[in-house]
Design a protein around this motif. Sequence first.
Motif, short mmCIF file in Angstrom:
data_model
loop_
_atom_site.label_atom_id
_atom_site.label_comp_id
_atom_site.label_asym_id
_atom_site.label_seq_id
_atom_site.Cartn_x
_atom_site.Cartn_y
_atom_site.Cartn_z
N GLN A 1 0.84 -1.19 0.00
CA GLN A 1 0.00 0.00 0.00
C GLN A 1 0.88 1.24 0.00
OE1 GLN A 1 -3.56 0.27 -0.06
NE2 GLN A 1 -2.91 2.36 -0.55
N LYS A 2 0.59 2.16 -0.93
CA LYS A 2 1.28 3.44 -0.98
C LYS A 2 0.29 4.55 -0.63
CE LYS A 2 4.56 2.04 -4.59
NZ LYS A 2 5.11 2.31 -5.94
N ALA A 3 0.80 5.63 -0.03
CA ALA A 3 -0.03 6.76 0.35
C ALA A 3 0.83 8.02 0.39
CB ALA A 3 -0.70 6.52 1.71
N LEU A 4 0.20 9.14 0.61
CA LEU A 4 0.88 10.44 0.73
C LEU A 4 1.74 10.73 -0.49
CD1 LEU A 4 2.02 10.19 4.47
CD2 LEU A 4 -0.08 11.22 3.55
N ASP A 5 1.13 10.51 -1.68
CA ASP A 5 1.85 10.75 -2.94
C ASP A 5 3.16 9.97 -3.02
OD1 ASP A 5 -0.09 12.52 -3.91
OD2 ASP A 5 0.83 14.21 -2.84
N GLY A 6 3.14 8.75 -2.51
CA GLY A 6 4.30 7.90 -2.59
C GLY A 6 5.29 8.05 -1.45
N ARG A 7 5.02 8.96 -0.52
CA ARG A 7 5.94 9.16 0.60
C ARG A 7 5.81 8.09 1.68
NH1 ARG A 7 8.68 13.90 0.80
NH2 ARG A 7 8.10 15.50 -0.73
N PHE A 8 4.76 7.31 1.63
CA PHE A 8 4.58 6.21 2.58
C PHE A 8 4.30 4.94 1.79
CE2 PHE A 8 1.68 3.37 4.85
CZ PHE A 8 2.40 3.14 6.02
N GLU A 9 4.97 3.87 2.19
CA GLU A 9 4.75 2.58 1.54
C GLU A 9 4.91 1.47 2.59
OE1 GLU A 9 6.96 -0.27 -1.72
OE2 GLU A 9 6.72 1.87 -2.22
N ALA A 10 3.96 0.56 2.60
CA ALA A 10 3.99 -0.57 3.53
C ALA A 10 3.61 -1.84 2.78
CB ALA A 10 3.05 -0.35 4.71
N SER A 11 4.22 -2.93 3.15
CA SER A 11 3.90 -4.21 2.51
C SER A 11 3.97 -5.33 3.53
CB SER A 11 4.86 -4.51 1.36
OG SER A 11 6.16 -4.76 1.85
N ALA A 12 3.19 -6.38 3.28
CA ALA A 12 3.19 -7.56 4.12
C ALA A 12 3.05 -8.78 3.22
CB ALA A 12 2.06 -7.52 5.14
N THR A 13 3.84 -9.83 3.48
CA THR A 13 3.84 -11.03 2.65
C THR A 13 3.89 -12.26 3.55
OG1 THR A 13 5.03 -9.89 0.87
CG2 THR A 13 5.03 -12.29 0.82
N TYR A 14 3.04 -13.23 3.25
CA TYR A 14 3.11 -14.53 3.91
C TYR A 14 3.73 -15.52 2.94
CZ TYR A 14 1.82 -19.05 5.84
OH TYR A 14 1.86 -20.33 6.33
N PHE A 15 4.62 -16.38 3.43
CA PHE A 15 5.26 -17.36 2.55
C PHE A 15 5.30 -18.73 3.23
CE2 PHE A 15 8.63 -15.51 5.13
CZ PHE A 15 9.34 -16.61 5.58
N ARG A 16 5.41 -19.74 2.41
CA ARG A 16 5.51 -21.12 2.90
C ARG A 16 6.26 -21.94 1.84
NH1 ARG A 16 2.72 -24.73 6.50
NH2 ARG A 16 2.76 -26.87 5.73
N ARG A 17 7.20 -22.75 2.31
CA ARG A 17 7.96 -23.61 1.39
C ARG A 17 8.17 -24.97 2.05
NH1 ARG A 17 12.36 -21.66 1.91
NH2 ARG A 17 13.40 -23.38 2.99
#
Length: 651
Positions: A465-481
């Motif tokens: 997710q990006k906000a504030l005209d690109g000045r904020f960015e957050a990401s979350a990922t779940y993985f399994r192998r």
Amino acid sequence: MRLLSLFLLTAAVPAMPAWAAADPGDSAQSTAALSDATQSGDQIVVTAGRTVQPLSEVGQSITIIDAKTIRTQQAVTPLELLRQVPGVSIAQNGGIGTTASVFIRGADSDQTVALIDGVKINDPSTPAGGFDFGSLLIGNIDRIEVLRGPSSVLWGSQAMGGVVNLITRQPTDHLAVNASAEGGSFGTAHGIANVSDKIGPLSASIGGGYFRTDGISAFDGGTERDGDKNYGANASFNLALTDAISIDLRGYYSHSRTDIDGFPPPNFVLADDAEYQVSRELIGYAGLNAALFDGHFRNRIGFSYTDTKTQDFDPTSDVELTFLGKGRNARIDYQGSVDIAPGIQATFGAEHEHSRFLAISSFDFPASPPPNHADIDSGYAQIVATPIKGLTLTGGARYDHHSRFGGKTSFAGSGVYSPNGGATTFRASYTEGFKVPSLYQLFSNYGNLALRPERSKGWDAGVTQKALDGRFEASATYFRRTSRNLIDFVSCFVAVPAPQCTDNAAGGFYDNIDRARSQGVEVTVALKPVDAFRVSASYTYLDARNLSAGAEGLRLARRPDNSITLNADYDWAFGLSTGATVTHVSGSWNDVGNTQRLQGYVLTGLRASYPIGRNLEVYGRIDNLFDVHYETATGYGQPGRAAYGGVRFSY
């Protein structure tokens, strides 16, 4: 070679009409593509799809460490940067130059493909065929791309955990000179230089570096310093024969001498001693690029060669040369990329790899067994399609035929979707990986010709997710192998020895006996409230467990459950730049049986730089500010508080 011939014939067939021409240097190993990547910041990648690809179209998890980040953090080794990447942990047997492992999402270090400028550099003379990151310096490396998750469809054997692609400084269209010199704690001195330019149709980049340090004791309880000396060179040339045809020539050389500690008599426990290791690595690449049909059909045929040599010496031993390892890889490959229709691109290729190794320990001297070898023929294809705006789908398959055990097929698929022009992005992927038995596991005194490839299957899903005209960015990922057929050593000196131990003079052998599972979450946050201030953070939760018989549920060795990194940088109005990095790594187990505990640690680093005119900059940093004592492998020390300062020149 049959697969290679088939794809070369395919390359001669006219491409279908296309509507959006691409850069003729499309391949991840072409100089044009590597140059585009180093100049793009975080906008494009070359590792995920083996072509120049916008990051917004990549469904797999990938982290970019660009030139600005490398310069800002004043890194000397890639390990300093890799430990900050989500899902990545490291372990090292001492200070700079000593053996180091990189674990991606819990996979073994030997299950990671290491590349320099797209050329695989894993060493076939090591027991498991992996790459030792310990002696590798940043030098003139200008960019690092870390692809997380199984990636064998495009990168072949060993890509069970992921891929680390180290990209050196590439040729430029104008004269560019970069140089730096620094010194500091532990008697450390470090200098690098690189010059690039374009003269007529020839573009070139040439550089070199030197590093020395008195170091620390590799043995954590020792008093004798174990130093390191390392020098290397890099070169890249591109000759444009026409607007559509070019030739690439590249080379990389590294030589190091590192003091190490071993297990001297009479106690045979880790302690100070006079042992040292000499390593040499040579990498060469030659390629021909041809873009046909107004750039819609891009082709590359290349030859790469890697030659590694490792020698261990013990001046106090009756046999001073205690180990000799030589590994060579010769690879010829073809890659094509074609625009099939609007929004649809296909990438396909074929490879033939010939590997040889020689490994002799002090137990083998003066005998000199001949080198042993194996061949792999491979073919792969991948399609990237954008059926609707904001949605990119990728699917691919690969077939490998190994001269010793036959064929293996791998599949992969991923998708990325943004419903609002990149403000919100959803990603998911399913990927497979495999690793052929190493030459040592097949042909050494402990070898087993009946070994099968290691296998892994993994998936991940995440949102950015990006906000504030690109000045904020957050990401979350779940993985399994999940991984199976993992190769491990079976000792014949057990209560119930294996049937294969009959007449086994070596006392053990390798076999496919292990299984493992890794799962977890990766979270990143980046904030730039004003242009002068930047802050970023990453967090990884990893649950990596052994599923092998007799060890079910135990944690995999040296894989911490939690790791956190925080970076903050501020550019002052009068030119000074300051920053700090805080890294927390939780405790882990050092051994398979979970009996030796590695304590968690927190490291803090400070840095500053200040320009002097247009071309000069002075800089300095303090590592491990609070002088924390910690280990990443039981019994092996890590540097305490250290300070360094230097000057940079750029033109």
